[in-house]
Design a protein around this motif. Structure first.
Motif, PDB file in Angstrom:
ATOM      1  N   CYS A  52       0.851  -1.188   0.000  1.00  0.00           N
ATOM      2  CA  CYS A  52       0.000   0.000   0.000  1.00  0.00           C
ATOM      3  C   CYS A  52       0.883   1.233   0.000  1.00  0.00           C
ATOM      4  CB  CYS A  52      -0.886   0.042   1.245  1.00  0.00           C
ATOM      5  SG  CYS A  52      -2.201  -1.160   1.262  1.00  0.00           S
ATOM      6  N   GLY A  53       0.569   2.208  -0.829  1.00  0.00           N
ATOM      7  CA  GLY A  53       1.348   3.430  -0.872  1.00  0.00           C
ATOM      8  C   GLY A  53       0.680   4.587  -0.172  1.00  0.00           C
ATOM      9  N   ASP A  54      -0.527   4.382   0.320  1.00  0.00           N
ATOM     10  CA  ASP A  54      -1.317   5.466   0.882  1.00  0.00           C
ATOM     11  C   ASP A  54      -1.522   5.278   2.384  1.00  0.00           C
ATOM     12  OD1 ASP A  54      -1.634   6.272  -1.758  1.00  0.00           O
ATOM     13  OD2 ASP A  54      -3.515   5.187  -1.976  1.00  0.00           O
ATOM     14  N   LEU A  55      -1.964   6.337   3.035  1.00  0.00           N
ATOM     15  CA  LEU A  55      -2.434   6.264   4.418  1.00  0.00           C
ATOM     16  C   LEU A  55      -3.952   6.329   4.350  1.00  0.00           C
ATOM     17  CD1 LEU A  55       0.013   8.722   6.253  1.00  0.00           C
ATOM     18  CD2 LEU A  55       0.262   6.270   5.825  1.00  0.00           C
ATOM     19  N   VAL A  94       3.017   7.748  -0.155  1.00  0.00           N
ATOM     20  CA  VAL A  94       3.896   7.963   1.000  1.00  0.00           C
ATOM     21  C   VAL A  94       5.073   6.994   0.909  1.00  0.00           C
ATOM     22  CG1 VAL A  94       4.036   7.953   3.525  1.00  0.00           C
ATOM     23  CG2 VAL A  94       1.926   8.696   2.378  1.00  0.00           C
ATOM     24  N   ASN A  95       6.274   7.503   1.081  1.00  0.00           N
ATOM     25  CA  ASN A  95       7.479   6.671   1.011  1.00  0.00           C
ATOM     26  C   ASN A  95       7.623   5.800   2.253  1.00  0.00           C
ATOM     27  OD1 ASN A  95       8.312   7.768  -1.456  1.00  0.00           O
ATOM     28  ND2 ASN A  95       9.332   9.473  -0.436  1.00  0.00           N
ATOM     29  N   ASP A  96       8.181   4.612   2.066  1.00  0.00           N
ATOM     30  CA  ASP A  96       8.443   3.705   3.178  1.00  0.00           C
ATOM     31  C   ASP A  96       9.263   4.403   4.252  1.00  0.00           C
ATOM     32  OD1 ASP A  96       7.201   1.783   1.665  1.00  0.00           O
ATOM     33  OD2 ASP A  96       9.018   0.673   1.163  1.00  0.00           O
ATOM     34  N   GLY A  97       8.929   4.138   5.503  1.00  0.00           N
ATOM     35  CA  GLY A  97       9.686   4.678   6.622  1.00  0.00           C
ATOM     36  C   GLY A  97       9.344   6.103   7.017  1.00  0.00           C
ATOM     37  N   THR A  98       8.451   6.756   6.284  1.00  0.00           N
ATOM     38  CA  THR A  98       8.073   8.139   6.596  1.00  0.00           C
ATOM     39  C   THR A  98       7.254   8.184   7.881  1.00  0.00           C
ATOM     40  OG1 THR A  98       8.027   8.738   4.257  1.00  0.00           O
ATOM     41  CG2 THR A  98       6.811  10.171   5.763  1.00  0.00           C
ATOM     42  N   ALA A  99       7.606   9.103   8.780  1.00  0.00           N
ATOM     43  CA  ALA A  99       6.833   9.303  10.010  1.00  0.00           C
ATOM     44  C   ALA A  99       5.504   9.960   9.667  1.00  0.00           C
ATOM     45  CB  ALA A  99       7.614  10.176  10.985  1.00  0.00           C
ATOM     46  N   PHE A 100       4.421   9.441  10.270  1.00  0.00           N
ATOM     47  CA  PHE A 100       3.113  10.040  10.040  1.00  0.00           C
ATOM     48  C   PHE A 100       2.314  10.084  11.334  1.00  0.00           C
ATOM     49  CE2 PHE A 100       2.147   5.538   9.321  1.00  0.00           C
ATOM     50  CZ  PHE A 100       0.918   5.375   9.937  1.00  0.00           C
ATOM     51  N   THR A 101       1.321  10.933  11.335  1.00  0.00           N
ATOM     52  CA  THR A 101       0.370  11.038  12.433  1.00  0.00           C
ATOM     53  C   THR A 101      -0.961  11.456  11.818  1.00  0.00           C
ATOM     54  OG1 THR A 101       0.032  11.949  14.662  1.00  0.00           O
ATOM     55  CG2 THR A 101       0.838  13.478  12.965  1.00  0.00           C
ATOM     56  N   VAL A 102      -1.988  11.552  12.645  1.00  0.00           N
ATOM     57  CA  VAL A 102      -3.299  12.027  12.194  1.00  0.00           C
ATOM     58  C   VAL A 102      -3.752  13.114  13.156  1.00  0.00           C
ATOM     59  CG1 VAL A 102      -5.723  11.399  11.796  1.00  0.00           C
ATOM     60  CG2 VAL A 102      -3.896   9.815  11.144  1.00  0.00           C
ATOM     61  N   SER A 155      -7.072  15.625  14.346  1.00  0.00           N
ATOM     62  CA  SER A 155      -8.522  15.818  14.337  1.00  0.00           C
ATOM     63  C   SER A 155      -8.806  17.308  14.230  1.00  0.00           C
ATOM     64  CB  SER A 155      -9.141  15.297  15.638  1.00  0.00           C
ATOM     65  OG  SER A 155      -8.909  13.929  15.798  1.00  0.00           O
ATOM     66  N   TYR A 156      -9.778  17.666  13.449  1.00  0.00           N
ATOM     67  CA  TYR A 156     -10.090  19.083  13.245  1.00  0.00           C
ATOM     68  C   TYR A 156     -10.674  19.732  14.504  1.00  0.00           C
ATOM     69  CZ  TYR A 156     -11.801  23.306  10.997  1.00  0.00           C
ATOM     70  OH  TYR A 156     -12.026  24.613  10.655  1.00  0.00           O
ATOM     71  N   TYR A 157     -11.635  19.047  15.141  1.00  0.00           N
ATOM     72  CA  TYR A 157     -12.346  19.668  16.255  1.00  0.00           C
ATOM     73  C   TYR A 157     -11.676  19.446  17.606  1.00  0.00           C
ATOM     74  CZ  TYR A 157     -15.900  20.458  12.770  1.00  0.00           C
ATOM     75  OH  TYR A 157     -16.555  20.875  11.638  1.00  0.00           O
ATOM     76  N   ASP A 158     -11.036  18.339  17.784  1.00  0.00           N
ATOM     77  CA  ASP A 158     -10.363  18.046  19.054  1.00  0.00           C
ATOM     78  C   ASP A 158      -9.433  16.854  18.864  1.00  0.00           C
ATOM     79  OD1 ASP A 158     -11.915  15.592  19.197  1.00  0.00           O
ATOM     80  OD2 ASP A 158     -13.556  16.792  19.967  1.00  0.00           O
ATOM     81  N   GLY A 159      -8.421  16.742  19.675  1.00  0.00           N
ATOM     82  CA  GLY A 159      -7.518  15.600  19.603  1.00  0.00           C
ATOM     83  C   GLY A 159      -7.995  14.481  20.507  1.00  0.00           C
ATOM     84  N   GLY A 160      -7.241  13.411  20.548  1.00  0.00           N
ATOM     85  CA  GLY A 160      -7.548  12.303  21.433  1.00  0.00           C
ATOM     86  C   GLY A 160      -8.505  11.277  20.870  1.00  0.00           C
ATOM     87  N   ASP A 161      -8.795  11.354  19.574  1.00  0.00           N
ATOM     88  CA  ASP A 161      -9.665  10.361  18.941  1.00  0.00           C
ATOM     89  C   ASP A 161      -8.864   9.104  18.614  1.00  0.00           C
ATOM     90  OD1 ASP A 161     -11.528  12.384  19.059  1.00  0.00           O
ATOM     91  OD2 ASP A 161     -11.461  12.822  16.917  1.00  0.00           O
ATOM     92  N   SER A 162      -9.558   7.974  18.547  1.00  0.00           N
ATOM     93  CA  SER A 162      -8.925   6.704  18.173  1.00  0.00           C
ATOM     94  C   SER A 162      -9.156   6.454  16.690  1.00  0.00           C
ATOM     95  CB  SER A 162      -9.529   5.545  18.962  1.00  0.00           C
ATOM     96  OG  SER A 162      -9.313   5.744  20.342  1.00  0.00           O
ATOM     97  N   VAL A 163      -8.086   6.196  15.956  1.00  0.00           N
ATOM     98  CA  VAL A 163      -8.205   5.891  14.523  1.00  0.00           C
ATOM     99  C   VAL A 163      -7.316   4.715  14.168  1.00  0.00           C
ATOM    100  CG1 VAL A 163      -8.767   8.281  13.882  1.00  0.00           C
ATOM    101  CG2 VAL A 163      -6.397   7.525  13.836  1.00  0.00           C
ATOM    102  N   GLN A 164      -7.632   4.101  13.051  1.00  0.00           N
ATOM    103  CA  GLN A 164      -6.776   3.070  12.470  1.00  0.00           C
ATOM    104  C   GLN A 164      -6.436   3.514  11.064  1.00  0.00           C
ATOM    105  OE1 GLN A 164      -8.818  -0.691  12.785  1.00  0.00           O
ATOM    106  NE2 GLN A 164      -8.188  -0.943  14.904  1.00  0.00           N
ATOM    107  N   ILE A 165      -5.146   3.420  10.747  1.00  0.00           N
ATOM    108  CA  ILE A 165      -4.653   3.775   9.430  1.00  0.00           C
ATOM    109  C   ILE A 165      -4.127   2.507   8.769  1.00  0.00           C
ATOM    110  CG2 ILE A 165      -2.917   5.090   8.142  1.00  0.00           C
ATOM    111  CD1 ILE A 165      -5.109   6.838   9.382  1.00  0.00           C
ATOM    112  N   THR A 166      -4.629   2.219   7.591  1.00  0.00           N
ATOM    113  CA  THR A 166      -4.148   1.087   6.817  1.00  0.00           C
ATOM    114  C   THR A 166      -3.166   1.648   5.786  1.00  0.00           C
ATOM    115  OG1 THR A 166      -6.188  -0.117   7.184  1.00  0.00           O
ATOM    116  CG2 THR A 166      -4.816  -0.845   5.348  1.00  0.00           C
ATOM    117  N   HIS A 167      -1.953   1.106   5.834  1.00  0.00           N
ATOM    118  CA  HIS A 167      -0.869   1.663   5.002  1.00  0.00           C
ATOM    119  C   HIS A 167       0.024   0.551   4.481  1.00  0.00           C
ATOM    120  CE1 HIS A 167       2.078   1.415   8.420  1.00  0.00           C
ATOM    121  NE2 HIS A 167       0.947   1.493   9.098  1.00  0.00           N
TER     122      HIS A 167
END
Length: 137
Positions: free
Chosen positions: A57-60, A115-123, A125-137
Protein backbone atom coordinates in the motif's frame (compact mmCIF):
# COMPACT_ATOMS: atom_id res chain seq x y z
CA UNK A 1 -2.06 -48.99 -25.98
CA UNK A 2 -1.35 -50.18 -22.42
CA UNK A 3 2.15 -48.73 -22.63
CA UNK A 4 0.82 -45.35 -23.77
CA UNK A 5 -1.60 -45.17 -20.83
CA UNK A 6 1.10 -46.31 -18.39
CA UNK A 7 3.56 -43.78 -19.84
CA UNK A 8 0.93 -41.03 -19.62
CA UNK A 9 0.12 -41.91 -16.01
CA UNK A 10 3.83 -41.96 -15.16
CA UNK A 11 4.31 -38.53 -16.76
CA UNK A 12 1.41 -37.10 -14.76
CA UNK A 13 2.74 -38.60 -11.52
CA UNK A 14 6.20 -37.20 -12.24
CA UNK A 15 4.80 -33.74 -12.95
CA UNK A 16 2.81 -33.79 -9.71
CA UNK A 17 5.92 -34.82 -7.78
CA UNK A 18 7.90 -31.97 -9.33
CA UNK A 19 5.21 -29.49 -8.39
CA UNK A 20 5.06 -30.82 -4.84
CA UNK A 21 8.84 -30.67 -4.48
CA UNK A 22 9.29 -27.24 -6.05
CA UNK A 23 10.82 -24.75 -3.63
CA UNK A 24 8.42 -22.32 -2.00
CA UNK A 25 8.46 -18.81 -3.39
CA UNK A 26 9.96 -16.14 -1.18
CA UNK A 27 7.44 -14.38 1.05
CA UNK A 28 5.64 -11.60 -0.79
CA UNK A 29 5.10 -8.22 0.89
CA UNK A 30 1.93 -7.89 2.89
CA UNK A 31 -0.89 -6.21 1.01
CA UNK A 32 -1.46 -3.61 3.73
CA UNK A 33 -0.62 -3.04 7.39
CA UNK A 34 -3.11 -1.53 9.86
CA UNK A 35 -1.91 0.63 12.73
CA UNK A 36 -3.91 2.13 15.61
CA UNK A 37 -3.13 5.60 16.92
CA UNK A 38 -4.52 8.55 18.84
CA UNK A 39 -5.03 11.81 16.98
CA UNK A 40 -3.49 15.17 17.76
CA UNK A 41 -5.49 18.39 17.87
CA UNK A 42 -5.99 20.52 14.74
CA UNK A 43 -2.61 20.84 12.95
CA UNK A 44 -1.07 18.95 15.88
CA UNK A 45 0.81 15.71 16.35
CA UNK A 46 -0.75 12.65 17.91
CA UNK A 47 0.76 9.18 18.08
CA UNK A 48 3.66 8.91 15.62
CA UNK A 49 3.90 5.85 13.40
CA UNK A 50 6.04 4.97 10.38
CA UNK A 51 4.92 3.96 6.89
CA UNK A 52 5.45 0.22 6.56
CA UNK A 53 8.26 -0.94 4.32
CA UNK A 54 6.75 -4.43 4.04
CA UNK A 55 3.44 -3.23 2.61
CA UNK A 56 2.42 -2.80 -1.00
CA UNK A 57 0.00 0.00 0.00
CA UNK A 58 1.35 3.43 -0.87
CA UNK A 59 -1.32 5.47 0.88
CA UNK A 60 -2.43 6.26 4.42
CA UNK A 61 -6.04 5.07 4.49
CA UNK A 62 -8.39 5.89 7.36
CA UNK A 63 -10.16 2.58 7.97
CA UNK A 64 -11.62 3.23 11.43
CA UNK A 65 -12.37 6.34 13.49
CA UNK A 66 -13.94 7.01 16.86
CA UNK A 67 -14.36 10.59 18.04
CA UNK A 68 -13.72 10.68 21.79
CA UNK A 69 -16.07 13.59 22.51
CA UNK A 70 -19.14 13.02 20.29
CA UNK A 71 -20.98 10.14 18.70
CA UNK A 72 -21.05 11.79 15.28
CA UNK A 73 -17.48 11.92 14.02
CA UNK A 74 -14.79 14.46 13.20
CA UNK A 75 -12.62 15.67 10.35
CA UNK A 76 -9.25 13.94 10.06
CA UNK A 77 -6.04 14.81 8.21
CA UNK A 78 -2.90 12.83 7.64
CA UNK A 79 0.33 14.60 8.55
CA UNK A 80 3.85 13.69 7.45
CA UNK A 81 7.23 14.63 8.96
CA UNK A 82 9.94 15.64 6.50
CA UNK A 83 13.69 15.04 6.84
CA UNK A 84 14.06 18.39 8.67
CA UNK A 85 11.57 17.26 11.33
CA UNK A 86 8.80 19.61 10.16
CA UNK A 87 5.22 18.29 10.11
CA UNK A 88 2.87 19.16 7.26
CA UNK A 89 -0.73 18.25 6.50
CA UNK A 90 -1.19 16.14 3.37
CA UNK A 91 -2.72 17.81 0.29
CA UNK A 92 -6.10 16.15 0.90
CA UNK A 93 -6.58 18.25 4.03
CA UNK A 94 -9.27 17.34 6.55
CA UNK A 95 -11.96 14.82 5.56
CA UNK A 96 -15.17 14.12 7.45
CA UNK A 97 -15.56 10.62 8.88
CA UNK A 98 -18.42 9.33 11.00
CA UNK A 99 -17.51 7.01 13.86
CA UNK A 100 -17.01 3.45 12.67
CA UNK A 101 -15.24 1.49 9.95
CA UNK A 102 -14.36 2.85 6.50
CA UNK A 103 -13.51 0.96 3.34
CA UNK A 104 -9.85 0.87 2.35
CA UNK A 105 -11.12 1.10 -1.25
CA UNK A 106 -13.01 4.37 -0.71
CA UNK A 107 -10.73 7.20 -1.89
CA UNK A 108 -12.61 9.62 0.38
CA UNK A 109 -10.56 8.20 3.27
CA UNK A 110 -7.14 8.17 1.57
CA UNK A 111 -5.62 10.82 3.84
CA UNK A 112 -2.20 10.85 2.14
CA UNK A 113 -1.11 9.28 -1.14
CA UNK A 114 2.25 8.03 -2.44
CA UNK A 115 3.90 7.96 1.00
CA UNK A 116 7.48 6.67 1.01
CA UNK A 117 8.44 3.71 3.18
CA UNK A 118 9.69 4.68 6.62
CA UNK A 119 8.07 8.14 6.60
CA UNK A 120 6.83 9.30 10.01
CA UNK A 121 3.11 10.04 10.04
CA UNK A 122 0.37 11.04 12.43
CA UNK A 123 -3.30 12.03 12.19
CA UNK A 124 -4.88 15.27 13.42
CA UNK A 125 -8.52 15.82 14.34
CA UNK A 126 -10.09 19.08 13.24
CA UNK A 127 -12.35 19.67 16.26
CA UNK A 128 -10.36 18.05 19.05
CA UNK A 129 -7.52 15.60 19.60
CA UNK A 130 -7.55 12.30 21.43
CA UNK A 131 -9.66 10.36 18.94
CA UNK A 132 -8.92 6.70 18.17
CA UNK A 133 -8.20 5.89 14.52
CA UNK A 134 -6.78 3.07 12.47
CA UNK A 135 -4.65 3.78 9.43
CA UNK A 136 -4.15 1.09 6.82
CA UNK A 137 -0.87 1.66 5.00
Amino acid sequence: MKRAITAGALALASAATCVALAPAASAAPQACVTTSLTTGANQGVGTIRYKSSTSTCGDLNLTYSNDSTTTYGDRYAGRLRNSSGVWSTCNKGYVWASDGSHSVSDSTYWLCTDVNDGTAFTVASYYDGGDSVQITH
